[in-house]
Every structure is written in structure tokens, then in C-alpha cells.
Design an enzyme around this catalytic site. Structure first.
Site, PDB file in Angstrom:
ATOM      1  CD  GLU A  88      -2.680  -1.407   0.172  1.00  0.00           C
ATOM      2  OE1 GLU A  88      -2.989  -0.579  -0.718  1.00  0.00           O
ATOM      3  OE2 GLU A  88      -3.044  -2.549  -0.251  1.00  0.00           O
ATOM      4  CB  CYS A 137      -1.435   7.128   2.586  1.00  0.00           C
ATOM      5  SG  CYS A 137      -2.404   6.282   3.634  1.00  0.00           S
TER       6      CYS A 137
HETATM    7  P1  NAD Z   1       8.954   4.941   3.308  1.00  0.00           P
HETATM    8  O1  NAD Z   1       8.946   4.624   1.953  1.00  0.00           O
HETATM    9  O2  NAD Z   1      10.032   6.161   3.514  1.00  0.00           O
HETATM   10  O3  NAD Z   1       9.402   4.008   4.548  1.00  0.00           O
HETATM   11  C1  NAD Z   1       8.407   2.825   4.618  1.00  0.00           C
HETATM   12  C2  NAD Z   1       9.307   1.753   5.080  1.00  0.00           C
HETATM   13  O4  NAD Z   1      10.303   1.190   4.114  1.00  0.00           O
HETATM   14  C3  NAD Z   1      10.208   1.985   6.487  1.00  0.00           C
HETATM   15  O5  NAD Z   1       9.862   0.908   7.389  1.00  0.00           O
HETATM   16  C4  NAD Z   1      11.556   2.187   5.901  1.00  0.00           C
HETATM   17  O6  NAD Z   1      12.499   2.075   6.763  1.00  0.00           O
HETATM   18  C5  NAD Z   1      11.366   1.349   4.669  1.00  0.00           C
HETATM   19  N1  NAD Z   1      12.469   1.687   3.901  1.00  0.00           N
HETATM   20  C6  NAD Z   1      12.681   2.884   3.071  1.00  0.00           C
HETATM   21  N2  NAD Z   1      13.576   2.920   2.172  1.00  0.00           N
HETATM   22  C7  NAD Z   1      14.026   1.693   2.240  1.00  0.00           C
HETATM   23  C8  NAD Z   1      14.975   0.975   1.323  1.00  0.00           C
HETATM   24  N3  NAD Z   1      15.876   1.646   0.554  1.00  0.00           N
HETATM   25  N4  NAD Z   1      15.068  -0.346   1.451  1.00  0.00           N
HETATM   26  C9  NAD Z   1      14.205  -1.112   2.274  1.00  0.00           C
HETATM   27  N5  NAD Z   1      13.404  -0.510   3.120  1.00  0.00           N
HETATM   28  C10 NAD Z   1      13.251   1.088   3.077  1.00  0.00           C
HETATM   29  O7  NAD Z   1       7.557   5.763   3.780  1.00  0.00           O
HETATM   30  P2  NAD Z   1       7.201   6.709   4.944  1.00  0.00           P
HETATM   31  O8  NAD Z   1       7.891   7.935   4.902  1.00  0.00           O
HETATM   32  O9  NAD Z   1       7.644   6.003   6.410  1.00  0.00           O
HETATM   33  O10 NAD Z   1       5.621   6.520   5.013  1.00  0.00           O
HETATM   34  C11 NAD Z   1       5.078   7.627   3.935  1.00  0.00           C
HETATM   35  C12 NAD Z   1       4.662   6.846   2.752  1.00  0.00           C
HETATM   36  O11 NAD Z   1       3.842   5.775   3.081  1.00  0.00           O
HETATM   37  C13 NAD Z   1       4.034   7.774   1.808  1.00  0.00           C
HETATM   38  O12 NAD Z   1       4.375   7.567   0.623  1.00  0.00           O
HETATM   39  C14 NAD Z   1       2.418   7.252   2.157  1.00  0.00           C
HETATM   40  O13 NAD Z   1       1.517   7.592   0.936  1.00  0.00           O
HETATM   41  C15 NAD Z   1       2.715   5.757   2.127  1.00  0.00           C
HETATM   42  N6  NAD Z   1       1.662   5.105   2.990  1.00  0.00           N
HETATM   43  C16 NAD Z   1       0.729   4.485   2.314  1.00  0.00           C
HETATM   44  C17 NAD Z   1      -0.494   3.863   3.111  1.00  0.00           C
HETATM   45  C18 NAD Z   1      -1.455   3.236   2.214  1.00  0.00           C
HETATM   46  O14 NAD Z   1      -2.336   2.601   2.790  1.00  0.00           O
HETATM   47  N7  NAD Z   1      -1.329   3.393   0.783  1.00  0.00           N
HETATM   48  C19 NAD Z   1      -0.488   4.094   4.376  1.00  0.00           C
HETATM   49  C20 NAD Z   1       0.416   4.907   4.981  1.00  0.00           C
HETATM   50  C21 NAD Z   1       1.482   5.507   4.392  1.00  0.00           C
END
Ligand code: NAD
Length: 542
Positions: free
Chosen positions: A293, A327
Site C-alpha cells: 500500500e 496517505c
Molecule cells: P518510506 O517508504 O520512507 O518507508 C516505509 C518503510 O520502508 C520504512 O520501514 C522504511 O524504513 C523502509 N524503507 C525505506 N527505504 C528503504 C529501502 N531503501 N530499502 C528497504 N526499506 C526501506 O515511507 P514513510 O515515509 O515511512 O511513509 C510515508 C509513505 O507511506 C507515503 O508515501 C504514504 O503515502 C505511504 N503510506 C501509504 C499508505 C496506504 O495505505 N496506501 C498508508 C500509510 C502510508
């Protein structure tokens, strides 16, 4: 072994407490907040039911007071990741053989622990660690997480009881087996409930899990682990590791026992996971299930028949609660020219009345954004708008990171519908509005559909029913959660299953049975009662 077809307690949504002045919940959460912010919390990893420390640590600070240190977490070294995977695999046999009612009882107990003794702790931790107001913490870390736990238990009983028909010749049974190997949960910073839901919903179906929370959510992740410990989750079923996300992920995704990814976060990170899984595909014992998501560029379109006050309120709440870091947060608005003057005045009045500051002061509606990286990214978009001929800031536009990462709620008026802030996910308190000619409603619907890569949430505000019907049809694929005469945020488990397609994810609808079905691998068992003894069918007779 089960000796009855047990019924679980009927799932119901946790009632959101008000925290109004003088209420007992307000007093309790303030006390807990003050106690926690003035103490130092260590957050060890959680592997095989044990707290595990490493030589590498990182401090934890509230986004609204980043010079203050409230604790530290321990960073995984490669051996911790190996241990977490191995311990999950070791726990698997016992866990998947535990009867479903005993597995379920653990998560139902966890829900009640959060509803009762842990409520103020998990809310205060979310206020401190993620800078949520008390209301935002309550609807997320308390109520939504409780709802996920209660409803998912009910859904798994529905899944298990969904059986094929049988007759006197054969009895057909479907076993909903957990996936072979182990599964990986990767969670974002913005919802404590998502952090709790992703690993637990897979575990309750008998899967064993490695969980990697976001580094900016670890302070409240600790409370989730405390709750699971107290609820009696056996060692090894859910293992949490922190630290270098790429290192952890690279190790996990190259293990031949990896069998499922449950991810919530940004689109680009999810894409990188998918690519790595594709590159490693021949290594795995089974095709991994992939659920993600991801991002959004959520819209509000207001027709000239809409009520201006309702439009302004949908924008204020939909775009700016939790600083736009949902999100589902509205971040592009298409407003009909004939109502824009009124909407603008009401919106500006609303935003002028909003106070910004620490969540400790319960009168603040806006608090800080999550971290410096995010602050700088949002500030960049604002600076771009200040210097662009295609944009005008009509309110807000100031920011300051001296003590906390504070950004004023900002509204940009885009003169050009494809202006960058109409297209890209900013994930901050920035709303961009495009005012359209009343006669161009249909063209505007097409613009809404085509402007961004995402399709998560969106809302139409109108009183004309023909218009509502038209928008619902034209925007069929523009949002996985579509709202009529409401803001596009605030999905509730059991009522509005959540998720979107296109660049917003695999649309497996968190908080529904559809999501849980991804974490099982059904086995059909056909048992024939009178087994044939002659290969010849009647048609072969002479
Ligand atoms: P993010 O993508 O920065 O991080 C999400 C997870 O991925 C974290 O645990 C992070 O440590 C990990 N991560 C980051 N870079 C990585 C890499 N290179 N390799 C492996 N893992 C990695 O997202 P965020 O800033 O924590 O959250 C915000 C984002 O999440 C926004 O884009 C938002 O729209 C989305 N979001 C979507 C939903 C949904 O239901 N569609 C819900 C909540 C948040």
C-alpha cells in the site's frame, strides 16, 4: 485439538474518546505524556521473545522538540537479521499447529490491553514519537489498532468457515494453510495502527514474521511489542529488527524461505522491493505474495452545486490533520470558479484560526512534521511555489526548524493544472488548488484522472445528483477509496476497507478479508467414500 466450532466475540469499533477539558482520559494522557517525555526509554530489538541489544544505537527525539532525547534504539547487525529469520522458522511448526482459537485469543487480548491499560501509553508514545495531536493518536494508535485486531480475528473465522460443497460421494475440505517459510512486514512512520496491523494480521493466520518498523516510529513500536508480550504471543512468532533498511531488506529478500511481503510506505521503495524480488525469483522455495500500500495524490473536486462551507471544511480537515502526513490526505483541489471566492474566504479564515505547536498543548491542531529530511523536502516545494509564475501561495508558506520541524498549513493556487504540486506526493501540510471554469466540469474530471500516477483516495462535493453520478463513473479508476460529500481521509476498519491501485499499491484493502486472504495458501482435500475399483467407465461398454 478443537472440540467445538467456536464463535469469537462480535467485532465492534472502539469508541473514540473525546479528551475534552476535564475528562479523565485527558488527565491520564497528559500525566503519561509528561512521565514518558521526561524519562529515557531503551528500545531493544525483539528476537525469539527476547530483548536484544547491539553495539550500535541511535537516539530518539520528538519531531516537535528535536533537541530533546527521549530514548534510543538498537541497530541490527547482519547476525541479528539471520537470528530473526532462523528463530521465526524455528517457531513456525508449533505456531501454525496451535488451534486458531488459541491464536485468536492472543490478539483479542492484545486489543483489550490497548483499549484499557495501555491506551494512554500507546497514545502518549505516538504523540511524542510521531508528533500526533491527542485526537490523531487516539483514532490511530488506540482505536484503529484495536479495530484491526478485533475485526481481523472475526474475518479469519469467516475465511476458515468458507468451505466448498460436498455430497455423498466425497467430502471436500479447504484448509487455509499459512505460507511456507517466513513473511516480512515493513511499516511506515505515519500510523502506529499500520505498524501493529501488518505483522499481526499475518501472524494470526499462523505465519511467522520478521517486522521492520520505520526508524521514526520505533518509540511507539515498543509499546506494540510490550502489548504482544503481555498478551502471550509465543517467542519467535513476530521478531522486530531496526536499523539500516536496505541492509535488512537485502538479507531478507535473498533468503530462500522468504514467502511474503506486507509493505506500506512510499511507491519508490515498494518498486525497489518488487525489483529485488523479481531478480531473486529463482532462489525462492515458493512464489512470494507481494502486498504494497503506497503513495497518494489525493483529490477533492468541488462542483458549483457544492456547499462552500462543506468544501472548506473538507479541505481543512482532509489536507491538514496530522500535517498532511496521511496517505489519504487531500493534496490537490479542483474548485469551481463560481464558489471559489466563498471557499477561499472560509478556508483562509479556518487556517488563520489554527494553532501550531507541541501536541502536549491540546489546543494545537497542527504539530511538527516527522523529521528533517521531510521538513526540507516540503520546504523545497514551498520555495518553488514562491518563485514560480505558475503558482501563488494564498496562505501559509512559513516554516521553522529551530526547535521542532514546524511548517505552516500552506495553500498554493496553481495557475496551471499540471503544476508540480498538483502531481507529486509532498506528504506535508501543503494543499494545491486549481480553479476551473464552471463550464469545464467534464474536462476537469479528466484532468483529475490523468494528472498523477496515484489512485488512492478522492472526493466529490456536489449537491446535483447527476453530477455526483457522473463523477463517480468518470473517476472509477482514479481512487480506491472514493468519497461523496466528505473529506477523503479517516477510513474506519470494518466500514471503509482501505487501499488504491495504479501507483498507490496492490489494493489489497487493509482492514478487510481480502487482505487476509493474501496470507494463506489454501489446500483442497477431497475424500472419496466409495473408491472406484474398475477403470472402465459406462461409455466404454460394448
Ligand atoms: P518510506 O517508504 O520512507 O518507508 C516505509 C518503510 O520502508 C520504512 O520501514 C522504511 O524504513 C523502509 N524503507 C525505506 N527505504 C528503504 C529501502 N531503501 N530499502 C528497504 N526499506 C526501506 O515511507 P514513510 O515515509 O515511512 O511513509 C510515508 C509513505 O507511506 C507515503 O508515501 C504514504 O503515502 C505511504 N503510506 C501509504 C499508505 C496506504 O495505505 N496506501 C498508508 C500509510 C502510508
Amino acid at each position: 485439538m478443537s472440540t467445538g466450532f467456536f464463535k469469537v466475540p462480535k467485532a465492534k469499533n472502539e469508541v473514540v474518546k473525546s479528551y475534552k477539558p476535564g475528562s479523565p482520559e485527558r488527565k491520564k494522557v497528559i500525566e503519561t505524556y509528561n512521565k514518558m517525555i521526561n524519562s529515557f526509554t531503551e528500545v531493544p530489538m525483539y528476537i525469539n521473545g527476547k530483548d536484544v541489544k547491539s553495539n550500535n544505537k541511535k537516539s530518539i527525539s520528538p519531531p516537535h522538540d528535536h533537541k530533546k532525547i527521549v530514548g534510543e534504539y538498537f541497530i541490527a547487525e547482519p547476525k541479528h537479521i539471520d537470528d530473526a529469520i532462523q528463530t521465526a522458522l524455528d517457531a513456525k511448526k508449533k505456531w501454525e499447529n496451535m488451534s486458531w482459537e488459541n491464536r485468536s485469543a492472543i490478539f483479542l487480548k492484545a486489543a483489550e490491553l490497548i483499549a484499557g491499560p495501555y491506551r494512554s501509553k500507546i497514545n502518549a508514545a505516538t504523540m511524542i514519537g510521531q508528533s500526533k495531536t491527542v485526537h490523531q493518536a487516539e483514532i490511530d494508535s488506540a482505536c484503529e489498532l484495536i479495530d484491526f485486531l478485533r475485526f481481523n480475528v472475526e474475518y479469519i473465522t469467516k475465511i476458515y468457515s468458507n468451505q466448498p460443497s460436498s455430497d455423498s460421494e466425497a467430502w471436500n475440505r479447504v484448509e487455509y494453510r499459512p505460507l511456507e517459510g517466513f513473511v516480512y512486514a515493513v511499516t511506515p512512520f505515519n500510523f502506529t495502527a499500520i505498524a501493529g496491523n501488518l505483522p499481526t494480521c499475518m501472524a494470526m493466520l499462523g505465519n511467522v514474521v520478521l517486522w521492520k518498523p520505520s526508524s521514526t516510529q520505533i518509540y511507539s513500536a515498543k509499546i506494540i511489542i510490550d502489548v504482544l508480550k503481555e498478551a502471550g504471543l509465543p517467542p519467535g512468532v513476530i521478531n522486530a529488527v531496526y536499523g539500516n533498511a536496505s541492509l535488512i531488506t537485502e538479507k531478507v529478500l535473498s533468503d530462500n524461505n522468504f514467502s511474503g511481503l506486507h509493505f506500506t510506505g512510499s511507491t519508490s521503495v515498494f518498486n525497489s522491493f518488487w525489483k529485488t524480488i523479481g531478480n531473486n525469483i529463482s532462489k525462492y522455495n515458493t512464489y512470494p505474495k507481494i502486498v504494497g500500500e503506497t503513495g497518494g495524490k489525493d483529490f477533492i473536486i468541488a462542483h458549483m452545486s457544492a456547499n462552500s462551507k462543506q468544501v472548506a471544511t473538507a479541505i481543512t480537515r482532509g489536507a491538514f490533520e496530522f500535517q498532511g502526513q496521511k496517505c489519504s490526505a487531500a493534496s490537490r483541489g479542483y474548485i469551481s470558479e463560481s464558489i471559489w471566492k466563498d471557499v477561499k474566504k472560509l478556508l483562509v479564515d479556518d487556517l488563520k484560526s489554527i494553532s501550531m505547536g507541541s501536541p502536549e498543548n491540546l489546543e494545537n491542531f497542527i504539530t511538527a512534521v516527522i523529521d528533517e529530511k521531510s521538513f526540507d523536502k516540503i520546504a523545497n516545494y514551498i520555495e518553488n511555489a514562491k518563485s514560480s509564475a505558475d503558482a501563488e501561495i494564498i496562505i501559509g508558506g512559513n516554516y521553522d526548524k529551530t526547535n521542532g520541524y514546524f511548517i505552516e498549513p500552506t495553500v498554493i493556487l496553481a495557475k496551471e493544472p499540471n503544476y508540480i504540486t498538483m502531481r507529486e506526493e509532498i506528504f506535508g501540510p501543503v494543499m494545491t488548488i486549481y480553479v476551473y471554469d464552471d463550464s469545464k466540469f467534464e474536462e476537469t474530471l479528466n484532468l483529475v484522472d490523468n494528472t498523477s500516477e496515484y489512485a488512492l483516495t478522492g472526493a466529490i462535493l456536489a449537491s446535483d445528483r447527476y453530477i455526483i453520478e457522473k463523477a463517480t463513473k468518470v473517476l472509477k479508476n482514479s481512487a480506491g477509496n472514493f468519497y461523496i460529500n466528505d473529506k477523503p481521509t479517516g477510513a474506519v476498519v470494518g466500514k471503509q476497507p482501505f487501499g488504491g491501485a495504479r501507483g498507490s499499491g496492490t489494493n489489497d484493502k487493509a482492514g478487510s478479508m481480502l487482505n487476509l486472504l493474501r496470507w494463506v495458501s489454501p489446500r483442497l482435500i477431497k475424500e472419496t467414500f466409495l473408491t472406484p475399483t474398475n477403470y472402465r467407465y459406462d461409455f466404454l461398454e460394448k
